[in-house]
Motif scaffolding. Structure first.
Motif, short mmCIF file in Angstrom:
data_model
loop_
_atom_site.label_atom_id
_atom_site.label_comp_id
_atom_site.label_asym_id
_atom_site.label_seq_id
_atom_site.Cartn_x
_atom_site.Cartn_y
_atom_site.Cartn_z
N ARG A 158 -37.20 62.64 24.21
CA ARG A 158 -37.46 63.17 22.88
C ARG A 158 -38.95 63.04 22.60
O ARG A 158 -39.57 62.05 22.95
N HIS A 159 -39.53 64.08 22.00
CA HIS A 159 -40.98 64.16 21.93
C HIS A 159 -41.49 64.73 20.64
O HIS A 159 -40.84 65.57 20.03
N TYR A 160 -42.69 64.36 20.28
CA TYR A 160 -43.47 65.05 19.24
C TYR A 160 -42.73 65.15 17.93
O TYR A 160 -43.02 66.01 17.11
N PRO B 284 -51.39 57.43 29.00
CA PRO B 284 -50.54 58.39 28.30
C PRO B 284 -51.14 58.60 26.92
O PRO B 284 -52.15 57.99 26.57
N SER B 285 -50.54 59.47 26.13
CA SER B 285 -51.02 59.66 24.76
C SER B 285 -50.84 58.35 23.98
O SER B 285 -49.88 57.61 24.21
N ALA B 286 -51.78 58.08 23.05
CA ALA B 286 -51.83 56.77 22.39
C ALA B 286 -50.97 56.73 21.13
O ALA B 286 -51.41 56.29 20.07
N ASN B 287 -49.73 57.19 21.24
CA ASN B 287 -48.78 57.16 20.11
C ASN B 287 -47.60 56.28 20.49
O ASN B 287 -47.40 55.96 21.66
N ARG B 288 -46.80 55.87 19.49
CA ARG B 288 -45.50 55.28 19.82
C ARG B 288 -44.67 56.36 20.48
O ARG B 288 -44.67 57.51 20.02
N PRO C 292 -45.39 62.32 17.31
CA PRO C 292 -46.41 63.31 17.68
C PRO C 292 -47.64 62.61 18.28
O PRO C 292 -48.00 61.52 17.85
N SER C 293 -48.27 63.23 19.26
CA SER C 293 -49.45 62.63 19.89
C SER C 293 -50.58 62.50 18.87
O SER C 293 -50.69 63.30 17.95
N PRO C 294 -51.46 61.48 19.05
CA PRO C 294 -52.53 61.24 18.08
C PRO C 294 -53.74 62.13 18.35
O PRO C 294 -54.20 62.23 19.48
N ALA D 106 -46.67 48.51 24.98
CA ALA D 106 -47.37 48.79 23.72
C ALA D 106 -46.83 50.03 23.04
O ALA D 106 -46.67 50.07 21.83
N LYS D 107 -46.56 51.07 23.83
CA LYS D 107 -46.11 52.31 23.18
C LYS D 107 -44.60 52.50 23.27
O LYS D 107 -44.08 53.53 22.87
N GLN D 108 -43.92 51.48 23.81
CA GLN D 108 -42.46 51.52 23.97
C GLN D 108 -42.03 52.77 24.73
O GLN D 108 -41.14 53.51 24.32
N ARG D 109 -42.74 52.99 25.83
CA ARG D 109 -42.46 54.18 26.65
C ARG D 109 -41.39 53.82 27.67
O ARG D 109 -41.45 52.76 28.30
N PRO D 110 -40.39 54.70 27.86
CA PRO D 110 -39.37 54.42 28.88
C PRO D 110 -40.03 54.27 30.25
O PRO D 110 -40.95 55.03 30.58
#
Ligand code: AMP
Ligand code: MG
Length: 336
Positions: free
Chosen positions: A231-233, A138-142, A146-148, A52-56
């Motif tokens: 890569r983040h935020y 995890p944080s609910a962002n793609r 940036p985190s939501p 859903a969040k395309q997290r590695p």
């Protein structure tokens, strides 16, 4: 999938908990940022968080519990961990501890340690209680964004990819939890947050901060925490942090400013930027933490070309704000 936004009534939290028990995905408020939750012991449900969040797949998740007792079922809870939990749980402190076999490999990205935390938001605590399982979140962002810190941010990133979003208003802290490795002789912070290294040193006598907190780790180098490599935020626009005295920073920005750029500055320095587009990060580190991700998302919405940002002293909560800013800027920092 239809995404439903829910008010945080008891009946709706129960509905969301049913969904989690049945393998679904629920975004929920915590005191740090919004989390994207699923049953942390159900491999398939956990896999759906990653997609859903395309997290590695190599970036492990935090398991959220509602008591020390529940954390002990998941990992070897050391004496030092108990000391910190008694002081800072519920709260923004995530501890890495040796995992027990009950925790699936996918949750920890095959690591032998697991991240556990007891959040302090009443809705998060009820959701965990009603779900009757540890919630991986995890944080609910793609991934990468940036985190939501509001339900709207979650909807912007994950509409159609999550069953429910519990709307609990804006997040109190605004930055993710402190992540600390408790399996080492000297506990080491991999991600600074609202529980600070100074506070932990006072309690345990010692606490290290990993060099990777304020320095770039190349993609293929070893990172003590996988999150440090990713890569983040990041807002869409390139961002540059400037270190120095406020007047020197302002004159550097004025010299380099081009139409379409935007400036993030502390409240007390806004007067140095008269006539230029500038947004306030607030009066102190606490306000900067609360506003940061909201501001970065605003920069995206306004399609700004480049972002110039003042810096904060790297102590207390200031270290956590600077860690997020440095990563958002891909470590593009000018020291005057
Ligand atoms: P998020 O879920 O977005 O709040 O991120 C959780 C952070 O904790 C990421 O930076 C992860 O890399 C880190 N993390 C989670 N579990 C572990 C672990 N077992 N070892 C090291 N870092 C971890
Ligand atoms: Mg995250």
């Amino acid at each position: 999938m239809l995404t439903q936004l829910l008010a945080c009534t008891d009946a709706n939290i129960k509905k969301a908990a049913d969904c989690i028990r049945n393998g679904g995905l629920v975004a929920f408020p915590t005191e740090t940022v919004y989390g994207l939750g699923a049953n942390g012991l159900d491999k398939t449900a956990v896999a759906s968080i990653f997609s859903a969040k395309q997290r590695p797949a190599d970036n492990p998740l935090i398991l959220h519990v509602n008591s020390i007792f529940k954390a002990e079922e998941l990992c070897d809870f050391t004496t030092n961990a108990k000391t910190l939990a008694k002081l800072y749980w519920p709260g923004p402190l995530t501890m890495l501890l040796n995992k027990k076999p009950i925790v699936p490999d996918i949750t920890t990205a095959k690591l032998s340690t697991v991240a556990v935390r007891m959040p302090r938001h009443p809705v998060a605590l009820k959701l965990i209680e009603y779900s009757a399982c540890p919630i991986a979140a995890p944080s609910a962002n793609r991934s990468g964004k940036p985190s939501p810190t509001t339900a709207k941010h979650v909807l912007d990133d994950l509409n159609g990819r999550v069953n429910y979003i519990l709307d609990g208003g804006s997040s109190e802290v605004g930055l993710e939890s402190t992540v600390i490795d408790m399996t080492l002789d000297v506990p080491c912070i991999y991600r600074p947050g609202a529980v600070t290294p100074e506070e932990i040193s006072m309690v345990l006598g010692e606490c290290e901060v990993s060099a990777g907190v304020m320095r770039d780790i190349p993609q293929n180098a070893h990172a003590p925490s996988p999150g440090m490599r990713h890569r983040h935020y990041a807002p869409k626009a390139p961002m540059c942090l400037i270190k120095g005295k406020p007047e020197a920073i302002a004159s550097y920005i004025r010299d380099n400013f081009q139409s379409g750029d935007c400036i993030l500055a502390m409240e007390e320095n806004l007067c140095l930027y008269e006539g230029l587009p500038v947004e306030s990060m607030g009066k102190n580190a606490q306000e900067a933490a609360h506003r940061l991700f909201y501001l970065l998302r605003q920069m995206d919405e306004r399609n700004v070309k480049r972002i110039f940002t003042e810096t904060l002293p790297e102590n207390g909560l200031g270290l956590a704000v600077m860690n997020r800013l440095a990563r958002a800027a891909s470590f593009h920092i000018v020291s005057l």
